[in-house]
Design a protein around this motif. Structure first.
Motif, PDB file in Angstrom:
ATOM      1  N   ALA A  20      -5.926  36.629 -55.134  1.00 18.56           N
ATOM      2  CA  ALA A  20      -6.970  35.720 -55.595  1.00 18.56           C
ATOM      3  C   ALA A  20      -7.549  34.942 -54.414  1.00 18.56           C
ATOM      4  O   ALA A  20      -6.809  34.448 -53.555  1.00 18.56           O
ATOM      5  CB  ALA A  20      -6.398  34.766 -56.632  1.00 18.56           C
ATOM      6  N   LEU A  22      -8.736  41.779 -69.361  1.00 13.49           N
ATOM      7  CA  LEU A  22      -8.951  42.938 -68.499  1.00 13.49           C
ATOM      8  C   LEU A  22      -9.350  44.126 -69.357  1.00 13.49           C
ATOM      9  O   LEU A  22      -8.615  44.537 -70.261  1.00 13.49           O
ATOM     10  CB  LEU A  22      -7.668  43.266 -67.724  1.00 13.49           C
ATOM     11  CG  LEU A  22      -7.682  44.565 -66.901  1.00 13.49           C
ATOM     12  CD1 LEU A  22      -8.718  44.495 -65.798  1.00 13.49           C
ATOM     13  CD2 LEU A  22      -6.294  44.849 -66.321  1.00 13.49           C
ATOM     14  N   LEU A  47      -3.754  46.328 -61.695  1.00 17.22           N
ATOM     15  CA  LEU A  47      -4.754  47.294 -61.260  1.00 17.22           C
ATOM     16  C   LEU A  47      -4.295  48.074 -60.033  1.00 17.22           C
ATOM     17  O   LEU A  47      -4.521  49.286 -59.927  1.00 17.22           O
ATOM     18  CB  LEU A  47      -6.083  46.590 -60.961  1.00 17.22           C
ATOM     19  CG  LEU A  47      -6.874  46.116 -62.179  1.00 17.22           C
ATOM     20  CD1 LEU A  47      -8.003  45.174 -61.749  1.00 17.22           C
ATOM     21  CD2 LEU A  47      -7.435  47.309 -62.952  1.00 17.22           C
ATOM     22  N   ASN A  48      -3.635  47.392 -59.118  1.00 14.42           N
ATOM     23  CA  ASN A  48      -3.142  48.066 -57.918  1.00 14.42           C
ATOM     24  C   ASN A  48      -1.980  48.993 -58.234  1.00 14.42           C
ATOM     25  O   ASN A  48      -1.825  50.045 -57.600  1.00 14.42           O
ATOM     26  CB  ASN A  48      -2.751  47.036 -56.859  1.00 14.42           C
ATOM     27  CG  ASN A  48      -3.950  46.512 -56.088  1.00 14.42           C
ATOM     28  OD1 ASN A  48      -4.464  47.170 -55.200  1.00 14.42           O
ATOM     29  ND2 ASN A  48      -4.426  45.329 -56.458  1.00 14.42           N
ATOM     30  N   GLU A  67      -5.636  36.271 -63.683  1.00 14.15           N
ATOM     31  CA  GLU A  67      -6.219  36.981 -62.551  1.00 14.15           C
ATOM     32  C   GLU A  67      -5.168  37.646 -61.679  1.00 14.15           C
ATOM     33  O   GLU A  67      -5.293  38.824 -61.326  1.00 14.15           O
ATOM     34  CB  GLU A  67      -7.060  36.022 -61.702  1.00 14.15           C
ATOM     35  CG  GLU A  67      -7.685  36.675 -60.479  1.00 14.15           C
ATOM     36  CD  GLU A  67      -8.390  35.683 -59.566  1.00 14.15           C
ATOM     37  OE1 GLU A  67      -8.909  36.107 -58.521  1.00 14.15           O
ATOM     38  OE2 GLU A  67      -8.437  34.479 -59.914  1.00 14.15           O
ATOM     39  N   LEU A  91      -4.850  41.712 -61.084  1.00 16.40           N
ATOM     40  CA  LEU A  91      -4.979  42.344 -59.774  1.00 16.40           C
ATOM     41  C   LEU A  91      -3.738  43.168 -59.442  1.00 16.40           C
ATOM     42  O   LEU A  91      -3.837  44.291 -58.926  1.00 16.40           O
ATOM     43  CB  LEU A  91      -5.218  41.283 -58.696  1.00 16.40           C
ATOM     44  CG  LEU A  91      -6.579  40.584 -58.732  1.00 16.40           C
ATOM     45  CD1 LEU A  91      -6.609  39.413 -57.754  1.00 16.40           C
ATOM     46  CD2 LEU A  91      -7.703  41.568 -58.411  1.00 16.40           C
ATOM     47  N   ALA A 132      -9.131  46.133 -52.316  1.00 20.20           N
ATOM     48  CA  ALA A 132      -8.661  45.951 -53.691  1.00 20.20           C
ATOM     49  C   ALA A 132      -7.334  45.206 -53.779  1.00 20.20           C
ATOM     50  O   ALA A 132      -7.041  44.568 -54.792  1.00 20.20           O
ATOM     51  CB  ALA A 132      -8.543  47.319 -54.366  1.00 20.20           C
ATOM     52  N   THR A 133      -6.542  45.272 -52.725  1.00 17.56           N
ATOM     53  CA  THR A 133      -5.224  44.625 -52.733  1.00 17.56           C
ATOM     54  C   THR A 133      -5.287  43.142 -52.393  1.00 17.56           C
ATOM     55  O   THR A 133      -4.252  42.467 -52.372  1.00 17.56           O
ATOM     56  CB  THR A 133      -4.293  45.319 -51.728  1.00 17.56           C
ATOM     57  OG1 THR A 133      -4.935  45.355 -50.445  1.00 17.56           O
ATOM     58  CG2 THR A 133      -3.989  46.746 -52.171  1.00 17.56           C
ATOM     59  N   ILE A 144     -14.329  40.349 -62.052  1.00 13.39           N
ATOM     60  CA  ILE A 144     -13.745  41.250 -61.052  1.00 13.39           C
ATOM     61  C   ILE A 144     -13.856  42.699 -61.522  1.00 13.39           C
ATOM     62  O   ILE A 144     -13.453  43.046 -62.625  1.00 13.39           O
ATOM     63  CB  ILE A 144     -12.277  40.884 -60.784  1.00 13.39           C
ATOM     64  CG1 ILE A 144     -12.187  39.445 -60.259  1.00 13.39           C
ATOM     65  CG2 ILE A 144     -11.645  41.852 -59.802  1.00 13.39           C
ATOM     66  CD1 ILE A 144     -10.779  38.947 -60.060  1.00 13.39           C
ATOM     67  N   ARG A 204     -15.745  41.390 -56.396  1.00 11.99           N
ATOM     68  CA  ARG A 204     -15.477  40.130 -57.083  1.00 11.99           C
ATOM     69  C   ARG A 204     -16.751  39.296 -57.134  1.00 11.99           C
ATOM     70  O   ARG A 204     -17.231  38.792 -56.120  1.00 11.99           O
ATOM     71  CB  ARG A 204     -14.348  39.380 -56.364  1.00 11.99           C
ATOM     72  CG  ARG A 204     -13.129  40.292 -56.205  1.00 11.99           C
ATOM     73  CD  ARG A 204     -11.877  39.609 -55.800  1.00 11.99           C
ATOM     74  NE  ARG A 204     -10.849  40.592 -55.521  1.00 11.99           N
ATOM     75  CZ  ARG A 204      -9.601  40.299 -55.186  1.00 11.99           C
ATOM     76  NH1 ARG A 204      -9.229  39.023 -55.093  1.00 11.99           N
ATOM     77  NH2 ARG A 204      -8.729  41.261 -54.938  1.00 11.99           N
ATOM     78  N   GLY A 225     -10.460  45.552 -58.337  1.00 13.76           N
ATOM     79  CA  GLY A 225     -10.212  44.376 -57.523  1.00 13.76           C
ATOM     80  C   GLY A 225     -11.045  44.331 -56.259  1.00 13.76           C
ATOM     81  O   GLY A 225     -11.035  43.334 -55.534  1.00 13.76           O
ATOM     82  N   TRP A 242     -12.302  42.461 -65.119  1.00 15.16           N
ATOM     83  CA  TRP A 242     -11.515  41.297 -65.559  1.00 15.16           C
ATOM     84  C   TRP A 242     -12.400  40.055 -65.555  1.00 15.16           C
ATOM     85  O   TRP A 242     -13.143  39.816 -64.603  1.00 15.16           O
ATOM     86  CB  TRP A 242     -10.330  41.050 -64.630  1.00 15.16           C
ATOM     87  CG  TRP A 242      -9.538  39.837 -65.038  1.00 15.16           C
ATOM     88  CD1 TRP A 242      -8.482  39.788 -65.905  1.00 15.16           C
ATOM     89  CD2 TRP A 242      -9.742  38.474 -64.603  1.00 15.16           C
ATOM     90  NE1 TRP A 242      -8.028  38.498 -66.057  1.00 15.16           N
ATOM     91  CE2 TRP A 242      -8.790  37.666 -65.268  1.00 15.16           C
ATOM     92  CE3 TRP A 242     -10.645  37.865 -63.736  1.00 15.16           C
ATOM     93  CZ2 TRP A 242      -8.709  36.286 -65.071  1.00 15.16           C
ATOM     94  CZ3 TRP A 242     -10.580  36.496 -63.543  1.00 15.16           C
ATOM     95  CH2 TRP A 242      -9.619  35.722 -64.204  1.00 15.16           C
TER      96      TRP A 242
END
Length: 361
Positions: free
Chosen positions: A277, A210, A190-191, A183, A187, A273-274, A286, A293, A290, A205
């Motif tokens: 977890a 993912l 993705l960012n 996870e 994340l 999104a940032t 997710i 969720r 991000g 994800w």
């Protein structure tokens, strides 16, 4: 719309004559969403049909009871689509229900949400008056905000009778790549990708995998695949997989009152999104880079809402055992006043889907 149309006239007469709560209903495919519904059913399905469609203008006007499948099939004939991918939880879902629920699918983060594509609406208010807001062309913004308010209102303001929507061409090329990562890594990745000029149309994800969907011009998609790597997924398998995610047919979403573990719920958590977890107990799915969720588990309302607020977001109890309570994050006092003011303006008798969005509204 012509107020002498037999089906519209039926709705007008039912609204004007009733002294009871009205449960606005199309295909009833989203009965689980929001607070409990009650009241006399106001059946929207007979008010159906595509009123006008101009493919060259990328605009379609549709009556509320029209089947979502029918609309999408008509658009596909012209190589066009509803880019926000509204979920189709079951057969029978309608265009009015799609707008009233305001739900979007996997591509929402890249293309926008339902209300971004609503150009105009025709609404029946509690006095039995037919009101038109907005227009049928993209440049016409008169009343635009009122039309957008209807998206996600769950019918508490009025009866959506007709809606004009912006549509877009189907992407000329698509590809799906799959990556194995935890996870935190997903994340972070993705960012990183979000800051690059990549044709990412959707991401998801779950359970260490993912999935990334690319869409756009052939050259752009091909170049992105070469840059990103990962495992290529067969196009037909990928299309079916994304449809299952969109329509909540993926095994993660198989949650209903016949298969609930004790105290288990499905939460939809919206955060920046940032956000790292969340650390909540349960299984996650997710999406949206991000920003969305899904959490399935036995975490309490207090735990989930506290984690969402701390991250600068909010949480919705999407599915769970009846009776449903505290479905949406409680409104602040100023926002509640605004909601009550809108309700009083559109539905002073309080007959449309009372309490469906928030208790007492």
């Amino acid at each position: 719309m012509n107020t002498q149309d037999p089906e519209l006239k039926r709705l007008i007469d039912q609204v004007r004559s009733t002294h009871k709560a009205l449960n606005i209903q199309g295909g009833n495919t989203k009965h689980f969403y929001g607070e409990m519904s009650h009241g006399e059913v106001l059946d929207m399905r007979p008010l159906s049909g595509i009123s006008s469609y101009e493919p060259s203008e990328l605009v379609v006007t549709v009556r509320a009871g029209t089947s979502l499948f029918e609309l999408e099939a008509r658009l596909a004939e012209q190589g066009q689509c509803l880019p926000f991918e509204p979920p189709r939880f079951a057969e029978g879902g309608t265009v009015g229900g799609m707008v009233a629920a305001g739900l979007s699918g996997p591509s929402r983060a890249s293309v926008g949400c339902v209300r971004d594509y609503v150009l105009g609406t025709t609404v029946l208010n509690a006095q039995g008056e037919v009101l038109t807001f907005g227009g049928q062309v993209i440049k016409n913004v008169a009343g635009y905000d009122v039309s957008r308010v209807m998206a996600g209102s769950l019918g508490v303001l009025g009866v959506i009778c007709e809606v004009s929507l912006k549509v877009l061409p189907i992407a000329t090329a698509t590809a799906t790549r799959m990556f194995t990562m935890d996870e935190a890594s997903a994340l972070a990745q993705l960012n990183t990708w979000a800051g690059q000029p990549l044709p990412i149309r959707a991401s998801a994800w779950h359970h260490g995998q993912l999935h990334l969907r690319l869409a756009g011009a052939q050259a752009a998609v091909k170049a992105a695949c070469a840059q990103l790597g990962g495992t290529a997924i067969d196009p037909e398998i990928a299309a079916s997989w994304w449809d299952n995610v969109r329509d909540h047919q993926h095994k993660f979403f198989h949650l209903d009152n016949n298969h609930l573990a004790k105290g288990e719920h499905l939460w939809r958590i919206s955060v920046p999104a940032t956000t790292p977890a969340l650390g909540l107990q349960g299984t996650q799915f997710i999406e949206w880079g991000g920003a969305q969720r899904w959490l399935r588990g036995q975490a309490t309302v207090k735990q989930v809402r506290a984690a969402a607020v701390q991250a600068g977001g909010h949480a919705t109890l999407f599915r769970g055992a009846a009776p449903r309570t505290e479905v949406f994050t409680p409104l602040s006092a100023p926002l509640l006043r605004i909601h009550k003011g809108l309700k009083a303006a559109f539905d002073p008798r309080g007959i449309f889907n009372p309490g469906r969005l928030y208790p007492g509204l």
